[in-house]
Design a protein around this motif. Structure first.
Motif, PDB file in Angstrom:
ATOM      1  N   GLU A 243     -13.510  -4.221   0.504  1.00 42.14           N
ATOM      2  CA  GLU A 243     -13.234  -5.519  -0.356  1.00 42.14           C
ATOM      3  C   GLU A 243     -12.408  -4.806  -1.598  1.00 42.14           C
ATOM      4  N   VAL A 244     -11.386  -5.479  -1.786  1.00 40.03           N
ATOM      5  CA  VAL A 244     -10.437  -5.133  -2.916  1.00 40.03           C
ATOM      6  C   VAL A 244     -10.584  -6.064  -4.150  1.00 40.03           C
ATOM      7  N   PHE A 245     -10.519  -5.523  -5.158  1.00 38.70           N
ATOM      8  CA  PHE A 245     -10.646  -6.237  -6.632  1.00 38.70           C
ATOM      9  C   PHE A 245      -9.192  -5.525  -7.306  1.00 38.70           C
TER      10      PHE A 245
ATOM     11  N   GLY B 121      -1.073  -6.101  -9.997  1.00 37.83           N
ATOM     12  CA  GLY B 121      -2.281  -5.683 -10.368  1.00 37.83           C
ATOM     13  C   GLY B 121      -1.892  -4.302 -11.217  1.00 37.83           C
ATOM     14  N   VAL B 122      -2.864  -3.818 -12.067  1.00 34.87           N
ATOM     15  CA  VAL B 122      -2.592  -2.503 -12.994  1.00 34.87           C
ATOM     16  C   VAL B 122      -3.867  -1.698 -12.801  1.00 34.87           C
ATOM     17  N   SER B 123      -4.710  -2.252 -12.045  1.00 38.40           N
ATOM     18  CA  SER B 123      -6.039  -1.158 -11.634  1.00 38.40           C
ATOM     19  C   SER B 123      -6.750  -1.875 -10.137  1.00 38.40           C
ATOM     20  N   ILE B 124      -7.046  -0.910  -9.574  1.00 38.92           N
ATOM     21  CA  ILE B 124      -7.719  -1.525  -8.216  1.00 38.92           C
ATOM     22  C   ILE B 124      -9.189  -0.670  -8.102  1.00 38.92           C
ATOM     23  N   TRP B 125      -9.973  -1.658  -7.592  1.00 41.63           N
ATOM     24  CA  TRP B 125     -11.249  -1.269  -7.249  1.00 41.63           C
ATOM     25  C   TRP B 125     -11.345  -1.351  -5.534  1.00 41.63           C
ATOM     26  N   VAL B 126     -11.717  -0.496  -4.968  1.00 42.51           N
ATOM     27  CA  VAL B 126     -12.240  -1.051  -3.466  1.00 42.51           C
ATOM     28  C   VAL B 126     -13.710  -0.713  -3.411  1.00 42.51           C
ATOM     29  N   VAL B 127     -14.381  -1.357  -2.713  1.00 43.19           N
ATOM     30  CA  VAL B 127     -15.664  -1.546  -2.520  1.00 43.19           C
ATOM     31  C   VAL B 127     -16.113  -1.674  -1.062  1.00 43.19           C
TER      32      VAL B 127
ATOM     33  N   ALA C 250      -9.218  -9.716  -4.525  1.00 41.17           N
ATOM     34  CA  ALA C 250      -8.100 -10.106  -3.988  1.00 41.17           C
ATOM     35  C   ALA C 250      -8.039 -10.345  -2.482  1.00 41.17           C
ATOM     36  N   GLY C 251      -9.298  -9.562  -1.863  1.00 39.74           N
ATOM     37  CA  GLY C 251      -8.854  -9.870  -0.344  1.00 39.74           C
ATOM     38  C   GLY C 251      -9.655  -8.523   0.150  1.00 39.74           C
ATOM     39  N   SER C 252      -9.408  -8.204   1.606  1.00 40.69           N
ATOM     40  CA  SER C 252     -10.155  -7.142   2.094  1.00 40.69           C
ATOM     41  C   SER C 252      -9.165  -6.371   2.956  1.00 40.69           C
ATOM     42  N   LEU C 253      -9.611  -5.242   3.398  1.00 39.86           N
ATOM     43  CA  LEU C 253      -8.728  -4.421   4.337  1.00 39.86           C
ATOM     44  C   LEU C 253      -9.453  -3.470   5.145  1.00 39.86           C
ATOM     45  N   HIS C 254      -8.834  -2.715   6.084  1.00 44.95           N
ATOM     46  CA  HIS C 254      -9.688  -1.900   7.009  1.00 44.95           C
ATOM     47  C   HIS C 254      -9.253  -0.474   6.456  1.00 44.95           C
ATOM     48  N   ALA C 255      -9.907   0.702   6.278  1.00 46.49           N
ATOM     49  CA  ALA C 255      -9.507   1.805   6.168  1.00 46.49           C
ATOM     50  C   ALA C 255     -10.621   2.994   6.616  1.00 46.49           C
ATOM     51  N   ALA C 256     -10.313   3.956   6.849  1.00 51.12           N
ATOM     52  CA  ALA C 256     -11.315   5.130   7.308  1.00 51.12           C
ATOM     53  C   ALA C 256     -12.243   5.668   6.325  1.00 51.12           C
TER      54      ALA C 256
END
Lengths: 95, 335, 251
Positions: free
Chosen positions: A10-12, A49-55, A24-30
């Motif tokens: 999940e992307v924030f 964006g100026v900063s990203i969180w991925v969870v 913001a949405g989601s994506l696939h990554a290893a």
């Protein structure tokens, strides 16, 4: 066709400093680094964006919709938590 | 971003569903409440959404191919950059839509397998070839124009993740149709050869674009359910008419002719009426007999297969890192 | 034909960027995963954007009315000044990533240095390109680490790509008479000054990727003098087709 599943993330994004991160949405990554890069490439193409969180999506613990009544309805009757519950004479002005 | 009402028939949900829950679900929909991923929903609602959203996603991905066909031949650097950005957007839109479908409990890998095995459908418009640069203009102007008509109401779709994806898509797409129109308009105002190129593209893309809205309302089996569930808010024919009314004057402005001798303006209703649509062609292309059906799927399949080793490498590396990190923790604990 | 060294300098930077951007755009629709479609397109757009600014600048220096499209679409193979590296075909994903890393690891410090160029336009392009290319290094580097230290197959492919493309790296460091003039004038940068950083980047990535660094020594050369590989002619035939088939048309 056997296809290995690439984890979901999940992307924030923080749109600008001073604002909180927002989903913001989601994506696939290893892995995490790949997820961060992909988030940058997919979700910030228009200066979003100026900063990203991925969870990792699997790490999110969500409340059950079936429990929404129990969790969120009792609060509706606590109207004294809101300023409009209290009366202030007009002459006193803004408070 | 493209969607098409080519959903296969879906029998109304069996009586197995609890009538009471169904009634409450419908009441929420009627009250314009959004349905979110973990909410209870009728199985048929879920199935309809998975099918429609994934078809929509597949259409975006397959749709990259006909336009990608001209990326390396774009006639100026400005056009090249714009086309790359547009085709890239389509990849992004496919990605947003697969994500929306995944919230319904189906993995992207499964959806992609359905596409590659030929089981899933995608918008048949992409089974037509892009033969000249003007086709890039025609796709942006007509195909994206038609898609927008379809997509704007989807921003209010009852299923939250789909609606949110569509809002993002519609926002990003706003330049796509203008980009296409600008290409067409430049060609229409250019040399006689360029104008002929533009007219030829319009001749080939007009009817397939009109067909993008799907079968006529009189022949559409499950518009009713989709409308009741507010997945769909306008009928195929309503959207088609909106598209025709918006597009015909634009063609005339450019001095191009709509390839329909029966086209006429109805002064009373204010609408443009078109001639008979050749639905046999539509059905043939959906059934697999379009000019490029096999070519498009083969390209997708080849890309998927030749990328397998890359995806496997990334997963293998991630696993190695996990193992190394775990080993480091164990070693630290042993000290 | 002798050109103003400043024209040649801008043109070379532009040709490298455009040809590599064009190559990356060939991945559209066929990338190994959806997320990577967008990543490769982003890099292509960065490079094409850089090329456009540089062509505009080259055209102004030349003063013969050639705009970005005249320079991109109406020159034949011998007039192109790009290094041979960037015109090499995409090959598999490993080949594309190694090519990108060799180029980007060189350009990142070069653009950083060129922010101080005595030519204000070059300095302005550099300020923008520096950040773009820094990300390209990260993207290509992280991928090469995963390919090299992934599966047996990916390791073999990555090793072959490094082996194959290494001899094309040397040309980036070449300096000719025109270059020396501009270095002396503070407009260009001596590529030798970025060699240490290029080495560090490459060594770091290759080590993490468990890939061996090939020996330096003989390198492929000729692009800066207009002597190209067979690949460039095909690339131009594709890229320039419409401009050639319909001379003088506006698109």
């Amino acid at each position: 066709m056997t296809t290995a599943h690439v984890p979901l993330w999940e992307v924030f994004l923080r749109a600008r400093n001073g604002l909180a991160h927002k989903h913001a949405g989601s994506l696939h990554a290893a892995d995490a680094e790949m997820a961060l890069q992909a988030a940058r490439d997919v979700y910030t193409r228009r200066g979003e964006g100026v900063s990203i969180w991925v969870v990792p999506s699997a790490a999110i613990i969500a409340s059950e919709p079936a429990e929404a009544g129990m969790l969120f309805e009792p609060t509706a009757s606590k109207i004294y938590r809101h300023p409009t519950f209290y009366e202030v004479p007009d002459e006193v002005g803004h408070m | 971003m493209y969607t098409q009402a080519l959903n296969a028939k879906d029998a109304a949900d069996g009586g197995a569903e609890d009538a009471d829950r169904m009634a409450r679900f419908q009441a929420r929909i009627d009250a314009e409440e959004r349905i979110e991923p973990n909410d209870w929903m009728p199985e048929a609602y879920r199935r309809t959404l998975v099918r429609q959203i994934s078809q929509h996603a597949h259409s975006e991905i397959v749709g990259m191919l006909p336009e990608g066909n001209w990326v390396t031949r774009a006639p100026s650097l400005r056009r090249k950059a714009a086309l790359i950005a547009k085709v890239q957007d389509e990849g992004g839109h496919g990605l947003y839509l697969y994500s929306a479908a995944e919230t319904l409990g189906v993995a992207r890998e499964e959806l992609v397998d359905q596409l590659l095995s030929g089981k899933a459908k995608y918008s048949s418009i992409f089974n037509y070839p892009t033969l000249s640069w003007a086709d890039i203009g025609a796709i942006g102007w007509l195909v994206d124009g038609a898609a927008i008509m379809n997509q704007i109401p989807l921003c209010r779709c009852s299923y939250g993740p789909y609606a949110r994806a569509m809002i993002k898509v519609c926002k990003e797409e706003s330049f796509h149709q203008r980009q296409g129109f600008e290409i067409m308009n430049t060609l229409a105002k250019g040399s006689p050869a360029q104008k002929a190129m533009a007219q030829d593209a319009l001749n080939r893309w007009w009817w397939p674009s009109v067909m993008m809205f799907g079968p006529p309302d009189s022949a559409s089996q499950h518009s009713d359910t989709s409308m009741r569930w507010k997945i769909k808010r306008f009928t195929n024919d309503e959207l088609r008419q909106q598209f025709i009314d918006a597009t015909v004057p634009q063609a005339h402005y450019m001095g191009l002719e709509i390839p329909d001798p029966a086209l006429k303006h109805d002064a009373e209703s204010g609408h443009w009426t078109i001639g008979e649509i050749d639905w046999t062609e539509f059905k043939a292309v959906i059934a697999g007999n379009g000019p490029c059906n096999r070519q498009r799927l083969r390209q997708r399949r080849e890309a998927h297969e030749s990328g397998a080793w890359v995806r496997e490498a990334a997963l293998a590396h991630a696993e190695k890192r996990r193992r190394r990190a775990a080993a480091a923790v164990t070693a630290a604990a042993a000290e | 034909m002798t050109h103003d060294p400043r024209f040649l300098f801008a043109l070379r930077l532009a040709d490298d960027a455009l040809i590599l951007g064009h190559r990356l755009s060939e991945w559209i629709g066929v990338a190994p995963q959806l997320e990577e479609e967008l990543a490769l397109a982003n890099i292509a757009l960065d490079l094409i954007g850089q090329a456009r600014m540089l062509y505009a600048h080259a055209g102004e220096i030349e003063g013969k009315g050639r705009d970005e499209d005249a320079l991109a679409y109406l020159r034949d193979v011998p007039d192109w000044q790009n290094v041979l590296l960037v015109e090499q075909p995409n090959g598999d994903f490993a080949r594309t990533i190694v090519r990108q890393l060799i180029y980007s690891a060189f350009m990142a410090p070069l653009w950083r240095g060129l922010k101080a160029s005595a030519d204000p336009t070059i300095a302005a392009v550099a300020a923008k390109a520096e950040k773009e290319v820094a990300y390209h290094v990260r993207h290509a580097g992280e991928w090469l680490i995963r390919l090299g230290d992934g599966t047996d197959e990916s390791h073999a492919r990555a090793a072959e790509a490094v082996e194959e493309l290494w001899p094309y790296g040397g040309e980036l460091f070449e300096v000719d008479e025109a270059g020396r003039t501009l270095i002396a004038a503070g407009i260009a940068m001596d590529p030798e000054s970025v060699r240490a950083e290029w080495n560090t980047t490459m060594d770091m990535v290759l080590a993490q990727a468990t890939l061996a660094r090939p020996a330096d020594g003989w390198h492929q050369s000729g692009g800066r003098k207009g002597r190209h590989s067979e690949h460039l002619g095909h690339l131009l035939a594709d890229m320039q087709f419409l401009q050639r088939a319909y001379p003088g048309a506006t698109w």
